[in-house]
Design a protein around this motif. Structure first.
Motif, PDB file in Angstrom:
ATOM      1  N   LYS A 154       0.823  -1.211   0.000  1.00  0.00           N
ATOM      2  CA  LYS A 154       0.000   0.000   0.000  1.00  0.00           C
ATOM      3  C   LYS A 154       0.857   1.261   0.000  1.00  0.00           C
ATOM      4  CE  LYS A 154      -4.216  -1.780   2.173  1.00  0.00           C
ATOM      5  NZ  LYS A 154      -5.106  -1.688   3.362  1.00  0.00           N
ATOM      6  N   ILE A 155       2.091   1.163   0.508  1.00  0.00           N
ATOM      7  CA  ILE A 155       2.966   2.331   0.516  1.00  0.00           C
ATOM      8  C   ILE A 155       3.291   2.775  -0.907  1.00  0.00           C
ATOM      9  CG2 ILE A 155       5.325   3.074   1.056  1.00  0.00           C
ATOM     10  CD1 ILE A 155       5.087   1.662   3.715  1.00  0.00           C
ATOM     11  N   ASN A 194      -3.962   1.738   9.022  1.00  0.00           N
ATOM     12  CA  ASN A 194      -3.760   2.493   7.775  1.00  0.00           C
ATOM     13  C   ASN A 194      -2.504   3.353   7.864  1.00  0.00           C
ATOM     14  OD1 ASN A 194      -4.862   4.204   9.722  1.00  0.00           O
ATOM     15  ND2 ASN A 194      -5.910   5.480   8.209  1.00  0.00           N
ATOM     16  N   MET A 195      -1.430   2.786   8.420  1.00  0.00           N
ATOM     17  CA  MET A 195      -0.194   3.546   8.577  1.00  0.00           C
ATOM     18  C   MET A 195       0.349   4.091   7.253  1.00  0.00           C
ATOM     19  SD  MET A 195       1.837   4.885  10.727  1.00  0.00           S
ATOM     20  CE  MET A 195       1.520   4.049  12.277  1.00  0.00           C
ATOM     21  N   PRO A 196       0.290   3.354   6.134  1.00  0.00           N
ATOM     22  CA  PRO A 196       0.752   3.947   4.872  1.00  0.00           C
ATOM     23  C   PRO A 196       0.020   5.244   4.535  1.00  0.00           C
ATOM     24  CG  PRO A 196       0.531   1.588   4.626  1.00  0.00           C
ATOM     25  CD  PRO A 196      -0.055   1.921   5.964  1.00  0.00           C
ATOM     26  N   GLU A 197      -1.280   5.279   4.795  1.00  0.00           N
ATOM     27  CA  GLU A 197      -2.065   6.487   4.525  1.00  0.00           C
ATOM     28  C   GLU A 197      -1.612   7.641   5.417  1.00  0.00           C
ATOM     29  OE1 GLU A 197      -6.818   7.758   4.350  1.00  0.00           O
ATOM     30  OE2 GLU A 197      -6.207   5.761   5.022  1.00  0.00           O
ATOM     31  N   LEU A 198      -1.395   7.341   6.700  1.00  0.00           N
ATOM     32  CA  LEU A 198      -0.950   8.377   7.636  1.00  0.00           C
ATOM     33  C   LEU A 198       0.437   8.902   7.258  1.00  0.00           C
ATOM     34  CD1 LEU A 198      -3.404   7.319   9.246  1.00  0.00           C
ATOM     35  CD2 LEU A 198      -2.021   7.458  11.308  1.00  0.00           C
ATOM     36  N   MET A 199       1.314   7.995   6.864  1.00  0.00           N
ATOM     37  CA  MET A 199       2.670   8.416   6.495  1.00  0.00           C
ATOM     38  C   MET A 199       2.658   9.316   5.271  1.00  0.00           C
ATOM     39  SD  MET A 199       5.227   5.206   7.224  1.00  0.00           S
ATOM     40  CE  MET A 199       5.857   4.916   8.885  1.00  0.00           C
TER      41      MET A 199
END
Length: 331
Positions: free
Chosen positions: A102-103, A184-189
């Motif tokens: 997702k990243i 949803n860490m990729p979204e937050l990053m």
């Protein structure tokens, strides 16, 4: 150490191989390679074994096993280490450390992402990631809270309930968004401008793959020291040791319309490898296509010594799953 690992882990590794009967094994941990190869050698089976090294610079020698079919390393520095420890050049491949696909699939711009998350669109945004292992997070957040210039924080407590409670008790003077745990860490990053965190290998790798510069507030001596060194040397972040250094960093990064922050972000993107998971997956598939290989003379020669080691330590080495149907790979 090789002998101790074989004695300690032979039976559990053998049971896992028996149960799963894999076509290939990919390990991200340094202790499994030796006992797995002991299982292959004693039982006369052939399974491709690939190792992904999950630290960026300071890598223990135990990672570099002669028994692995491919050693997948994050960068040129670790490749040099592998070669120095006598791994053959054709076994060592620079892939980066795999991160969630997702990243690399994230296509929305920061404004759209922030709007969807309920964050302010037009403020410099710092994402902070905590856990029970991160000791100095509150000090860094306190500086950001009283910095005086416009900015916002998003803080993930990492299932640390005590930390989350402390965060809710703070009198915040800036916009802040608090999370106990996220998926949803990729979204937050991708929505943030910088990351405040410890120097863990995967955290650093995910940040670089997201083009997110790092403010490193905690470093475990050993492998994390190397991770911090890598981030600092490539200009993708800085280490802060106390609140004064955090204050200075914010002032420098946000000065002149945040020109230094943008430079740090560009350096992070340059050193990130968001496609690493796909690269590793292709290598795993090729390993399956090219297998099996007949046991080498070295493995045949090692077998009696391994059996002697196991018997001396009262380790059962016979295949305990005799009712399973045999195959070419699992005789």
């Amino acid at each position: 150490m090789h002998g101790a690992l074989t004695v300690l882990l032979y039976e559990v590794m053998s049971d896992i191989v028996n149960k799963q009967r894999p076509d290939v094994i990919l390990t991200t941990y340094p202790l499994y390679q030796t006992p797995l190869q002991a299982v292959f050698t004693v039982r006369g089976i052939d399974i491709p074994l690939l190792t992904v090294i999950t630290d960026l610079v300071t890598v223990h020698r135990l990672w570099f096993s002669e028994y692995t079919d491919a050693c997948l390393v994050p960068n040129e520095a670790v490749k040099k280490l592998a070669l120095n420890y006598d791994l053959k050049a054709d076994k060592v491949h620079i892939t980066g450390i795999p991160v969630h696909p997702k990243i690399s699939q994230q296509t929305q711009d920061k404004s759209a992402l922030r709007a969807s998350l309920g964050w302010k669109i037009d403020l410099p945004t710092f994402l902070a990631v905590g856990s029970r292992r991160v000791e100095h997070l509150m000090d860094a957040l306190n500086v950001a809270n009283h910095f005086g210039a416009p900015l916002q924080l998003a803080v993930v407590a990492g299932k640390d309930e005590k930390l989350l409670k402390k965060l809710h008790q703070v009198e915040w003077h800036i916009p802040v968004h608090l999370y106990e745990f996220v998926e949803n860490m990729p979204e937050l990053m991708h929505a943030a401008d910088a990351l405040i965190s410890k120097a863990g290998g995967l955290t650093v790798t995910e940040a670089l793959a997201s083009g997110l510069p790092l403010i490193l507030i905690d470093i475990i001596p050993g492998q994390e020291s190397g991770n911090a060194e890598f981030v600092i040397q490539c200009g993708a972040g800085e280490r802060v040791n106390n609140p004064i250094e955090m204050l200075e960093l914010l002032a420098h990064w946000l000065a002149n319309d945040a020109s230094l922050l943008r430079q740090r972000a560009e350096n992070a993107r340059r050193n990130g490898k968001p496609e690493a998971a796909y690269t590793v997956a292709r290598m795993v598939w090729r390993a399956i296509e090219n297998a099996p290989h007949p046991p080498t003379k070295v493995r045949k020669k090692r077998r009696p010594k391994l059996i002697e080691l196991l018997e001396r330590n009262r380790i059962s080495w016979q295949d305990r799953d005799s009712e399973r149907p045999r195959s070419k790979r699992y005789p």
